[in-house]
Each structure stands twice: as C-alpha cells, then as structure tokens.
Design a protein around this motif. Structure first.
Motif, PDB file in Angstrom:
ATOM      1  N   GLU A 201       0.833  -1.215   0.000  1.00 18.30           N
ATOM      2  CA  GLU A 201       0.000   0.000   0.000  1.00 18.30           C
ATOM      3  C   GLU A 201       0.862   1.258   0.000  1.00 18.30           C
ATOM      4  O   GLU A 201       0.574   2.226  -0.714  1.00 18.30           O
ATOM      5  CB  GLU A 201      -0.917  -0.011   1.220  1.00 18.30           C
ATOM      6  N   ALA A 202       1.928   1.240   0.781  1.00 20.28           N
ATOM      7  CA  ALA A 202       2.815   2.402   0.844  1.00 20.28           C
ATOM      8  C   ALA A 202       3.457   2.661  -0.512  1.00 20.28           C
ATOM      9  O   ALA A 202       3.582   3.816  -0.953  1.00 20.28           O
ATOM     10  CB  ALA A 202       3.889   2.187   1.912  1.00 20.28           C
ATOM     11  N   GLY A 203       3.871   1.592  -1.179  1.00 23.19           N
ATOM     12  CA  GLY A 203       4.474   1.744  -2.498  1.00 23.19           C
ATOM     13  C   GLY A 203       3.503   2.288  -3.519  1.00 23.19           C
ATOM     14  O   GLY A 203       3.835   3.177  -4.311  1.00 23.19           O
ATOM     15  N   THR A 204       2.286   1.756  -3.488  1.00 19.24           N
ATOM     16  CA  THR A 204       1.277   2.207  -4.445  1.00 19.24           C
ATOM     17  C   THR A 204       0.954   3.687  -4.251  1.00 19.24           C
ATOM     18  O   THR A 204       0.910   4.462  -5.218  1.00 19.24           O
ATOM     19  CB  THR A 204      -0.006   1.365  -4.303  1.00 19.24           C
ATOM     20  N   GLU A 205       0.744   4.071  -3.008  1.00 21.69           N
ATOM     21  CA  GLU A 205       0.384   5.461  -2.746  1.00 21.69           C
ATOM     22  C   GLU A 205       1.533   6.416  -3.046  1.00 21.69           C
ATOM     23  O   GLU A 205       1.314   7.515  -3.568  1.00 21.69           O
ATOM     24  CB  GLU A 205      -0.081   5.615  -1.299  1.00 21.69           C
ATOM     25  N   ARG A 206       2.770   6.000  -2.711  1.00 21.08           N
ATOM     26  CA  ARG A 206       3.902   6.875  -3.014  1.00 21.08           C
ATOM     27  C   ARG A 206       4.053   7.026  -4.518  1.00 21.08           C
ATOM     28  O   ARG A 206       4.298   8.133  -5.033  1.00 21.08           O
ATOM     29  CB  ARG A 206       5.193   6.324  -2.400  1.00 21.08           C
ATOM     30  N   ALA A 207       3.903   5.935  -5.250  1.00 29.26           N
ATOM     31  CA  ALA A 207       4.019   6.001  -6.707  1.00 29.26           C
ATOM     32  C   ALA A 207       2.966   6.935  -7.294  1.00 29.26           C
ATOM     33  O   ALA A 207       3.279   7.813  -8.111  1.00 29.26           O
ATOM     34  CB  ALA A 207       3.891   4.603  -7.300  1.00 29.26           C
ATOM     35  N   ARG A 208       1.736   6.781  -6.875  1.00 30.12           N
ATOM     36  CA  ARG A 208       0.656   7.590  -7.446  1.00 30.12           C
ATOM     37  C   ARG A 208       0.763   9.052  -7.022  1.00 30.12           C
ATOM     38  O   ARG A 208       0.366   9.952  -7.778  1.00 30.12           O
ATOM     39  CB  ARG A 208      -0.688   6.987  -7.061  1.00 30.12           C
ATOM     40  N   SER A 209       1.299   9.291  -5.835  1.00 28.21           N
ATOM     41  CA  SER A 209       1.462  10.680  -5.400  1.00 28.21           C
ATOM     42  C   SER A 209       2.497  11.410  -6.243  1.00 28.21           C
ATOM     43  O   SER A 209       2.487  12.647  -6.311  1.00 28.21           O
ATOM     44  CB  SER A 209       1.875  10.718  -3.923  1.00 28.21           C
ATOM     45  N   LEU A 210       3.401  10.651  -6.901  1.00 33.53           N
ATOM     46  CA  LEU A 210       4.442  11.261  -7.727  1.00 33.53           C
ATOM     47  C   LEU A 210       4.167  11.131  -9.222  1.00 33.53           C
ATOM     48  O   LEU A 210       4.983  11.553 -10.046  1.00 33.53           O
ATOM     49  CB  LEU A 210       5.797  10.622  -7.400  1.00 33.53           C
ATOM     50  N   GLY A 211       3.017  10.511  -9.577  1.00 39.86           N
ATOM     51  CA  GLY A 211       2.647  10.476 -10.985  1.00 39.86           C
ATOM     52  C   GLY A 211       2.852   9.164 -11.698  1.00 39.86           C
ATOM     53  O   GLY A 211       2.790   9.123 -12.932  1.00 39.86           O
TER      54      GLY A 211
END
Length: 786
Positions: free
Chosen positions: A265-275
C-alpha cells in the motif's frame, strides 16, 4: 551505416515523425557478424524474456560468447539452475547437438553465481551486459521493488565499470550496457511518449532511502501491543480450538502478511502521489535515472517493452511461461466469469509478442551508441498497429464461439461485453462482496454435512474470484483506461536497418502483426489449451476434490493414526454419555437427565468453541458416581451394537489396509477409554481419556490426565515416534475437525475425513486428501480380524 529513411504507419504518425535531428544508431551488417567474438553477460535468464534471449543467442549467434548471472536458490547452485533451464523444451535441439544439458552449459555458457543487489565481480572481458533481471510484479512491497530495480541496477553498473577499469582508473574497454525497462515508466502521462528520458524531478536516492526505511518502520508498527492483540484475536477466532501454538503460528503469519500488505500500500500510494501508476513502474523509472547518472563513461541503451505476451514465431508460435497481464482476462472470459469489463472500449492494450522484444534487444545490443548518451527504444504495437479492448473482446468472442471452453462437461457460452464503464462494475463488485459476507455468516451456523462443505467450497471460489477482480481492477485500472501512446521511431528505424538475411529470424516490426491471427490462432490457444486439458481431466476424475493414495509397505516404520468421533465413528461424547446412562434410569429420571443435559448444551457449545479440552472435562463430570466396571460392562454388552452401528465401513477398510502393509495403527481420541473397547482389536495402540476413580473404583468425574485433543495429540505423536523409531514424514493421520490440525500437520500424509468447514479450508489450502466416510444404514456388521 545504413541511412534508410523511416516510414511510419497508422494513426501514430500524427503524434511525431522521426526527424534527422537525432538518427539512432543503425545496423551495418548481419547480427551474427556484428556480435561475433563478443562476450555478452545476461541477467534474468530464469525469467520470461531472459530465457528466450539466452535461447536466441545460443541458436542464432554461434560465435558469440555468453555469460549469465544467476542466483543460488536454497541448496541449488547457480550452475545447477542453468542446467535445469537447459532441459526445457526450447533448448532440446541445442542439448542434443551438445550431447546433454550439462555439456551445453559447460561448452557455451559461463555461469556466474550472484544476486541483486549483491553482485559479484564480473569478467573483465565483457563487451555487452543485457540487464533483464528485476522485480516484474506490479505490486511488490516497496522495499523489495527498490532493492531489485534501483539498488540492483546500481550495483550491477558499478561492477560492470569496475570490471572494465584498469588499476590506473582508465577503461581498458568500453562496454555496452543494455537496460531492459518498461514502456510504462512514463507514468500517468497522456498522449505521445517519445523515446527519450522522462522529465521529472524525483530524487531516486531519497526515494530509495525512504523505501528501505519503511520496512523497519512498518515492522515496528506490526509489533505494537495494539496490532498484535488485533491479529491474535483474529487467529483465535479461527484456531483457538486447535491450541495455543497453532494460534501463535497463525498470528505470526497474519503479522507478516500485514507488513507485506502495508508495504505494498505504501508503495502504491507513493508512486501515485508522484505520478506513476504503481510501485513497479515507479521503481523502474528510478532505475532508468540510475542508469543515466552512472553511465557517462560507457555506451548505454534502454529498451522499454509494453505488455509482453506469447511469441508469434520463435521459438515456436505461442511459447509462453506463466500467465502474463492480459491472460487472466482471457481465461476469465472463457470460463464465463467475466460478464463485463471496466475498460474503455477504444483504449489501446499495447501488446507485443515476446520474440519481437527479444529480437529488438539483440539488435540493440549490436548497435554502437555514443558514449554517455543513452539511446531509448520502445518495443510496442500501439504506435502503428493499435489493438483496442473492443478488438480483444471481438476476437475472444469469435474464438470461444467457435471453440467454447468446456466446464463441468458443458460448453460455456461466449458473452458480449457492453463496456458500461468502471462505476457500474464497482457497484456490482461491492454488492457481490456484501452477499459473500452474508453467505459466510450463514455458513458459520450451518451443521456439518456434505451440503455445507459444498457451500463452503462455492463460497471460497467466489471469494477467490472477487479477490481477483478487485485486485485486477484496482491494480490494472489505469491500464484499462490508458491514453498513453508510445512513439517507436527509433525501434522502427533500427528494424529497417536489419540486414536482409536477418529479417526472417530477427524481425520485430509490430506494425506487421495480424491481430486476428496472433490472438485467435496463436496466443489464445496457447494459454487456454493447457487449462482446458486440466479441466477435462478433473471432470473425468469426478467431482471429489481428491482421494488418498494407495498404500505400500515402507522400509521404515510407519504410523496410521485415527481419530474416533466423526472420523471412524459417527457419534459424539454427549450422545455416548446418554446411551450409557439413560437405560438404567426410571422413565421420569430419564426425562430429568435429558432435560439437564439440554439445559447445559449452550454452555457446552460455548466451551467447545473456546477449548475442546474443557468441553470434554465438563461432559465427563457427569460420570461422577458411576462404577467404572459397570460402565465397561454396559459398553461391552448393551452399547456394543450402538457403537458398531455407527462405524464407517470405509474407515474399517482403510484400517485393515494399513495393517496389511505392516503399518502400526493407532486410535488417538479424546473419548473415554470404555467406549473404545468394542473396537480396540482394530488398533495396535489405543490412546484415550482415562476416567479417574476412587478406592472403590467409582468415577470421580475427573480425568487422570489431560484429554487427548488439539496440540496434545501432536505432542504425543512426536514423542511416541521418537521413542519407537517411527517415520512421521511417511506416516498417516485421519481426522475430521479443525481442532485436529496440529495432528494432521505432524505427519507427511494427512487425510481429512468428512471435515468441518475450518478443516476443509485448511485441507484445500495445503493440498491434503479429502474423503467422505459415510455411515451407511446397510453397513457390514463385522470387524476386520488380525
């Protein structure tokens, strides 16, 4: 050098013509000549693209030297893994020519044992390094994604430059580093994506430090008292009856799963927060930035494949290993499990056959890019030969109309998608998930029966399907609505510079793919036919989930351990108590005793859910005041027919089979010993609960020791096997209840008999044999003799 002009095709031409400002390196000769004498190091050869790439080089580039970087896997060395790889079907002609897989590896492949990011020293005579290895899951934990795709790439490039550098710091050779990335490093952009570095200001070093620190942070969170309490209570609800150690093991399993889920979940959210769409594409994009930063002194090419699927031509049409991104969609459609799909019908699904990708990689490896100036190549089809989701649907519908998938002996009709959009399908999923939760709740109150087990299996299948759809739609949702358009000018220019003699074996022009032929005649049959064969084989075997193995004599001593109530005999401790005590009571006292027992049933059931041992102790209190000799006499005379009537004939047969092959038969039960007397001759060892008596032989209502339930059984079993030299790995155990899970896991051949729902699910998860031993009204009234 060839300077043939590039001619673009299809609608992509409107997004950008290739112009003379930067003509990519082209080929000037045959690939086998350009790469002759060169030494190529490959990573990732045990993966999908890497395996075919190794095959391609060994088959088509006979004068090219090959080295592979492969990690050890447990006790299996890297060399042994490569030999196993050489035994695969595609390498058969090469193996036959070499005289065996070991000889092929020894003659043609230099094996280097190592892993990412722990890279060993590399050979100093390398000319090309093709880096195919990497975490290819779309949703790995963020720390693992960065370790492999960022730190692994960083370490590999460092070792490559080190291998090519002399002691004085000068390069004695300029290697060509070919990095295999993904087209989706473009992230959540829209429109045309050129073959060049993606513009962004993300600091990959800071992101890597953050990703690695998250693992420690989330691990710490998972060990807080609040989190452990919540996880332990979840485990206790499912496994409390089986014992504390079973509950503890399940708590730790849940904790590890929680950590992994939070890291994902942390990876997914960090990725999406950066585009970026997910952590996979995010980490691969960071890996590309590593390549750009560390390779100013060497030649670099970056190949970005889109969605890689089965081969069109080589090593044979339809060659594939495992299911790729598009395949679960096709299989679910074939099975009738996907009545609708949330993609935009005109969105492009950018598929490229694996052999096109491999051929492009080989061609790129043969180019001579400028030092310190990375060249980028898109290996995709959407630019000049777009395939839409509606196109995939139409081809699938035509194929499965002509060749319907056979399930349970019946053809599955091909459905027609209307592409209603994501919102209606999300609503359907939410409704289905609520219905499933209600079904699970009702199941918890259902009595044990064949129908209950069938309902549990159906609910489990539904849960798997819902979990698959939920994960697929959330993970791949943006790909289903994609408006990315990967320009492939450099790749097309490279293809057009192929020597005429190479076009047949090294073509990678995706503009020439006929999708009706590729999907309808190559790809769909390649992924469906093996599944269809398994389905037909299962149908021929019947609907039973599994059967137990035929017995054979063993060179080492073997135990065959049987539970009693619910397994060998269809009864329970409350019922046997009433049968033993009621006949000697006056009618009024019989009514009173039944009423007393009935009034205690809620408490008994509550105790049974918490701890089966305490439940048994409560029931056995009722024997207080009964002479033990009198109870034995009642069992030997009046109760013997009752017990014999409730024995399962299949159980008697199986016990006799074990004795015939020399196995030691054991009855391991929580029932009190008197009730085992009629069947004691069936077993070499009988372990049962012992009623405590006073000096006059009258039952006190207590036991002489703890009842043999849950983990007490597995402890006894291990101790007995150790003392008497039995091989538990070859031994058997038969039981019906989730409380017997510890005993079943203690042996190598567990068999689950007419199980409750909890044990049925454990058996299906572990692949154990599941059988029914019904008690027939017309059973044979005899006991097998010694």
């Amino acid at each position: 050098m060839s300077t043939r002009p590039v001619r673009r095709q299809g609608p992509a031409a409107t997004f950008g013509e290739y112009h003379a400002a930067h003509l990519p390196p082209l080929l000037d000769g045959r690939l086998r000549d350009l790469l002759a004498g060169q030494k190529i190091l490959l990573t990732g050869v045990t993966g999908f693209i890497g395996e075919q790439l190794l095959w391609k080089i060994l088959t088509e580039l006979p004068d090219t030297r090959v080295a592979v970087l492969v990690r050890r896997k447990g006790s299996v060395t890297a060399h042994e893994r490569v030999v196993s790889l050489a035994r695969k079907k595609i390498f058969k002609p090469l193996v036959e020519a070499a005289g065996g897989p070991e000889q092929l590896v020894d003659d043609r492949i230099e094996v280097i044992e190592g892993d990412l990011p722990h890279v060993p020293d590399l050979p100093r005579d390398l000319d090309v390094l093709i880096h195919c290895a990497g975490d290819v899951s779309f949703d790995p934990p963020i720390d693992e994604a960065f370790k492999t795709n960022v730190l692994g790439t960083q370490a590999l490039i460092g070792k490559l430059i080190e291998a090519c550098t002399d002691q004085d710091g000068t390069l004695h050779r300029i290697p060509h580093y070919v990095h295999i990335s993904t087209a989706y490093t473009a992230g959540r952009r829209r429109g045309a994506i050129p073959e060049e570095a993606h513009a962004h200001g993300v600091d990959y070093e800071a992101e890597t430090r953050h990703a690695l620190s998250l693992k420690e942070h989330i691990e710490t969170q998972s060990r807080t008292s609040e989190q452990l309490t919540a996880l332990r209570k979840q485990a206790e609800r499912q496994h409390q009856q089986a014992g504390y150690l079973t509950t503890a093991a399940d708590t730790e399993r849940r904790r590890a799963e929680w950590v992994k889920r939070k890291l994902v979940e942390a990876g997914t959210e960090r990725a999406r927060s950066l585009g970026w769409t997910d952590v996979y594409t995010f980490a691969k994009a960071m890996g590309e930035r590593v390549v750009a930063d560390l390779t100013s002194s060497i030649k670099v090419s970056i190949v970005r494949p889109a969605i890689v699927e089965s081969s069109l031509v080589d090593p044979f049409p339809g060659w594939i290993e495992g299911f790729k991104m598009a395949d679960p969609i096709i299989l679910a459609y074939a099975r009738g499990e996907l009545p609708e799909f949330p993609a935009s019908p005109d969105a492009v699904i950018d598929i490229v056959p694996c052999d096109h990708v491999v051929n492009a990689i080989v061609a790129v490896a043969a180019t001579e890019p400028e030092i310190g100036r990375p060249e980028y190549y898109h290996s995709n089809s959407g630019a000049r030969n777009p395939l839409t989701f509606r196109g995939v649907h139409d081809i699938c519908r035509a194929y499965f109309t002509a060749h319907p998938f056979i399930r349970n002996g019946e053809p599955v009709p091909a459905v027609t998608w209307k592409f209603p959009g994501a919102a209606p399908i999300e609503k359907y999923l939410a409704l289905a998930e609520r219905a499933h939760a209600v079904g699970e709740r009702l199941l918890s109150f259902a009595p044990r029966s064949v129908r209950t087990r069938e309902a549990a299996i159906a609910l489990d299948k539904q849960a798997e399907q819902l979990a698959f759809f939920r994960k697929y739609f959330s993970l791949y949702g943006e790909y289903l609505q994609s408006e990315l358009h990967f320009v492939d000018d450099s790749t097309l220019a490279l293809h057009q510079s192929l020597h005429p003699d190479d076009v047949e074996h090294f073509s990678f022009d995706t503009g020439q793919i006929d999708w009706d032929h590729y999907l309808g005649e190559v790809h769909i049959p390649a992924i469906i036919n093996p599944v269809q064969r398994l389905e037909l084989a299962r149908t021929r075997r019947g609907e039973r989930s599994s059967t137990y193995k035929a017995l054979k004599p063993s060179p080492t001593p073997v135990l065959a351990v049987f539970d009693l109530d619910g397994t060998v005999m269809a009864t329970n401790v409350v019922e046997t108590y009433l049968w033993a005590t009621l006949p000697d009571l006056p009618l009024t006292d019989q009514v009173k005793e039944v009423a007393k027992v009935a009034s205690h049933l809620p408490a008994y059931l509550a105790s049974l859910r918490r701890d089966r041992g305490n439940f048994l102790r409560q029931v056995y209190r009722r024997y207080a005041g009964m002479p033990l000799d009198e109870l034995n006499a009642i069992v030997d005379t009046r109760m013997r027919p009752f017990i014999m009537d409730r024995l399962a004939h299949d159980a008697l047969t199986r016990i006799q089979e074990h004795r015939e092959v020399g196995h030691t038969t054991v009855l391991l039960t929580g029932a009190v010993r008197p009730f085992t007397r009629p069947i004691a001759d069936l077993f070499d060892v009988v372990v049962a609960a012992e009623l405590s008596t006073d000096d006059q032989g009258v039952c006190t209502g207590f036991l002489d020791g703890p009842p043999m339930v849950g983990e007490t059984r597995s402890a006894w079993l291990r101790q007995y096997a150790t003392l008497h030299g039995y091989d538990l790995a070859k031994s058997y155990a038969y039981a019906d209840s989730h409380v017997d899970l510890p005993m079943l896991t203690a042996v190598g051949n567990p068999v689950v008999v007419s199980p409750d729902v909890g044990l049925l699910r454990a058996a299906r998860q572990n692949g154990w044999s599941v059988v029914d031993w019904p008690v027939s009204a017309e059973r044979r009234r005899f006991l097998p003799q010694r």
